[in-house]
Design a protein around this motif. Structure first.
Motif, mmCIF file in Angstrom:
data_model
loop_
_atom_site.group_PDB
_atom_site.id
_atom_site.type_symbol
_atom_site.label_atom_id
_atom_site.label_comp_id
_atom_site.label_asym_id
_atom_site.label_seq_id
_atom_site.Cartn_x
_atom_site.Cartn_y
_atom_site.Cartn_z
ATOM 1 N N GLY A 126 4.381 6.650 15.635
ATOM 2 C CA GLY A 126 3.290 6.485 14.684
ATOM 3 C C GLY A 126 3.301 5.148 13.968
ATOM 4 O O GLY A 126 2.264 4.642 13.580
ATOM 5 N N THR A 127 4.506 4.596 13.798
ATOM 6 C CA THR A 127 4.637 3.471 12.875
ATOM 7 C C THR A 127 4.019 2.196 13.418
ATOM 8 O O THR A 127 3.560 1.361 12.637
ATOM 9 N N ALA A 174 1.249 1.384 15.208
ATOM 10 C CA ALA A 174 -0.174 1.092 15.022
ATOM 11 C C ALA A 174 -0.606 1.511 13.631
ATOM 12 O O ALA A 174 -0.403 2.642 13.242
ATOM 13 N N THR A 175 -1.166 0.597 12.877
ATOM 14 C CA THR A 175 -1.627 0.932 11.532
ATOM 15 C C THR A 175 -3.144 1.047 11.505
ATOM 16 O O THR A 175 -3.814 0.294 12.158
ATOM 17 N N SER A 196 8.817 3.743 7.688
ATOM 18 C CA SER A 196 8.118 2.473 7.700
ATOM 19 C C SER A 196 8.985 1.377 8.317
ATOM 20 O O SER A 196 8.491 0.508 9.027
ATOM 21 N N ASP A 211 0.830 -1.209 0.000
ATOM 22 C CA ASP A 211 0.000 0.000 0.000
ATOM 23 C C ASP A 211 0.862 1.256 0.000
ATOM 24 O O ASP A 211 0.591 2.198 -0.736
ATOM 25 N N TYR A 212 1.884 1.270 0.837
ATOM 26 C CA TYR A 212 2.707 2.473 0.922
ATOM 27 C C TYR A 212 3.490 2.663 -0.380
ATOM 28 O O TYR A 212 3.689 3.783 -0.843
#
Ligand SMILES: Nc1ncnc2c1ncn2[C@@H]1O[C@H](COP(=O)(O)OP(=O)(O)OP(=O)(O)O)[C@@H](O)[C@H]1O
Ligand SMILES: [Mg+2]
Lengths: 266, 320
Positions: free
Chosen positions: B316-317, B319-320, B240, B217-218
């Motif tokens: 941030g990384t 938890a998606t 990421s 996705d990224y």
């Protein structure tokens, strides 16, 4: 007049070692500027594959896709995608996710202040300015999907590609987001291609519904024009005869003529 | 009979009152907020009460610290006592804590004294060792992340380089020392090189795994936005893969600290490693024990520092 978007006899096969599987065969479709087109079909028939071909994310096997007479060969911001699972970058705030796209697309043409304003404007379109400093993990699924839509809209794409954008949402949020996408489409007049599993979701906003046969070697089974006036109101339409007829023919196509492969076997 | 009674009587009302305070805390606050909304003078009420809860909260914080600090201190004291008893006899080969204190008091109490070129405090020695570690580890971090990105991103780079890395990473740090001494002809760059070559493998391997695990996705987002290689590296790859990269860095800093002591034993100089070797040669066992404690504490702090930075950097990384 040349068509806006033309999918010209496109086939797609995936090769794995020596075995190749043909997923799409001979897809032929023209889409007018500013129209709203839904693609519906059973799971696994190749809808995402078709959308990825238009997006340029996967290479075409045979045939060609032309956008304003330019052949589509690679992905680009003129064909923005809203992915099924939102695909926000989790380490960037809501604002930064949209700003990344804005900076990339308008880095040369807009000043810093203009880019900030444009980012805020697009967050405002989906009513997400209140959460602009939150990380994606801190907002709900529907909110993430809205930010994904804002990011796509902010690129001012020629075509907006939506891959089951509301798939993971509850019915209420879903209806709400469908309405806001319809409003945005009415306001901005962009061309939208949307994949969906849901019959109402296909009929309500669309000018045309592309119904796909089952794979492998799926192709377009039928295209239905939905000649309903806009703006369309969900509640009024639920008893409208044109709406009901459109709904019925999609249902018939999906559940009588092209039943899901698993159901056919049973 | 009487004293336990008083104890319970005193402690019971205290806990009851604190519970009372906690329960009353939030309704009271919201009630005064409502009052504030109705009339302006009620604002005074809104700001007045928090004094007692603040003290309660400080008490709670102190209690939790207490729970963290006291058990290891007790265990440590017990260990020292056992050690004292075990090596207290006249025939014991290792010095007991009391003798260490007597022998090496200056080393323990003042880490930063300078009495001459080779007679300096252990804090200063640790500093020189740390300088080498920072150099070697810093270079390893940069080179490791870049090489890891290459190996993770390109199938051909992986096929070519990965087998070589897998073989080289099993070479023990000290086995590199003669080669690097021959190449650099100087102790200091050789020690730095040994740190570098020890720390780089886990960084490369973890970075490569992190980059191979970047969700499609990224990559699609990057493709639609037409990010160039540099933008992709900074905006997608590094954030990421950050959790993996920091795992590699954390293993790497640990290995660096292991290797520096061993390398310094052989290269000499003023580092903490050479100090141990020197103390062994002149039979100053007490000094060695003190140096071990220093090394352990510094290693622990290094590990926690990298872990802490990683924790901040990957907020941030996760938890998606
Ligand atoms: N990269 C790939 N390699 C091989 N086969 C693939 C690949 N991508 C998709 N396919 C195959 O193509 C077919 C269609 O997949 P696609 O994802 O387009 O279906 P879909 O219609 O979007 O399904 P859904 O509604 O469940 O999302 C599937 O049978 C799938 O196995
Ligand atoms: Mg799909």
């Amino acid at each position: 007049m040349t068509p806006f978007l033309k999918v010209d006899h496109v086939s797609k096969s995936f090769a794995r070692g020596t075995a190749t599987t043909e997923v799409l065969r001979d897809i032929d479709l023209t889409i007018a500027r500013g129209s709203y087109v839904s693609i519906i079909g059973h799971s696994g028939c190749g809808k995402s594959t078709l959308l990825n071909l238009v997006a340029g994310l996967t290479p075409i096997t045979t045939g060609a896709i032309l956008l304003e007479n330019q052949e589509v060969r690679e992905p680009g911001p003129d064909r923005a995608v809203v992915f099924q699972n939102h695909s926000l970058l989790p380490w960037l705030s809501v604002y930064a996710n949209v700003k990344l796209a804005v900076d990339k697309v308008f880095g040369n043409s807009k000043s810093r202040a203009e880019r900030h304003d444009w980012t805020m404007h697009n967050l405002d379109l989906v009513q997400m300015t209140h959460a602009k400093d939150k990380l994606p993990a801190e907002i709900s699924g529907g909110m993430k999907q809205r930010v994904g839509i804002a990011r796509a809209l902010a690129m001012e794409p020629k075509v907006l590609l939506l891959d089951e954008p509301f798939g993971a949402l509850d019915a209420l949020t879903r209806a709400h987001l469908q309405d806001s996408v319809m409003q945005i489409h009415a306001r901005l007049g962009n061309t939208v291609i949307m994949i969906t599993h849901d019959v109402d979701e296909a009929v309500l906003p669309s000018d045309r519904i592309v119904m796909m046969t089952n794979g492998p070697s799926a192709t377009i089974g039928e295209i239905l024009d939905v000649a309903l006036p806009r703006p369309r109101k969900r509640l009024e339409l639920s008893s409208d005869p044109t709406y009901l007829r459109a709904r019925e023919s999609v249902l018939k196509f999906l559940y009588e003529r092209h039943r899901a492969p698993s159901l056919q076997a049973a | 009979m009487k004293s336990p009674d008083i104890l319970t009587k005193e402690s019971e009302p205290m806990t009851a009152q604190s519970a009372h305070n906690i329960i009353l805390d939030s309704p009271g606050a919201s009630a005064s907020l409502v009052a504030a909304a109705r009339s302006n003078e009620a604002q005074v009420i809104a700001f007045a009460p928090p004094r007692a809860p603040f003290a309660e909260r400080m008490w709670a914080v102190a209690q939790s610290w207490f729970a963290v600090i006291v058990p290891p201190i007790i265990v440590l004291c017990a260990l020292l006592l056992v050690w004292e008893l075990a090596s207290g006899g006249p025939k014991a080969s290792l010095p007991p804590p009391s003798k260490i204190w007597a022998d090496a008091k200056d080393l323990i109490v003042d880490p930063f004294f300078v009495n001459g070129p080779q007679d300096i405090g252990l804090g200063l020695r640790v500093m020189t060792s740390l300088q080498r570690v920072v150099m070697g580890f810093g270079l390893a971090a940069i080179a490791g992340i870049l090489l890891g990105a290459l190996v993770g991103q390109s199938v051909w780079a992986m096929r070519g380089l990965d087998p070589i890395f897998q073989v080289l990473r099993t070479v023990p740090p000290l086995a590199w020392l003669p080669i690097s001494l021959a190449a650099f002809r100087d102790a200091n760059p050789s020690a730095i090189f040994v740190i570098f070559i020890t720390a780089i493998w886990p960084i490369i391997i973890n970075t490569a795994v992190g980059i191979r695990n970047i969700p499609q996705d990224y990559r699609n987002v990057a493709a639609v936005l037409r990010l160039n290689h540099l933008e992709f590296f900074w905006r997608i790859m590094i954030p990421s893969a950050a959790p993996y990269i920091f795992t590699g860095l954390r293993i790497g800093i640990g290995l660096s600290w292991l290797a520096i002591v061993a390398a310094e034993m052989l290269t000499g100089g003023v580092g903490i490693g050479f100090f141990i070797w020197d103390a062994w040669n002149s039979s100053r066992l007490s000094d060695i024990v003190v140096a071990l404690v220093y090394i352990g504490i510094v290693g622990f702090v290094l590990d926690r520092m990298v872990a802490g930075i990683g924790h901040l950097a990957t907020r941030g990384t996760q938890a998606t």
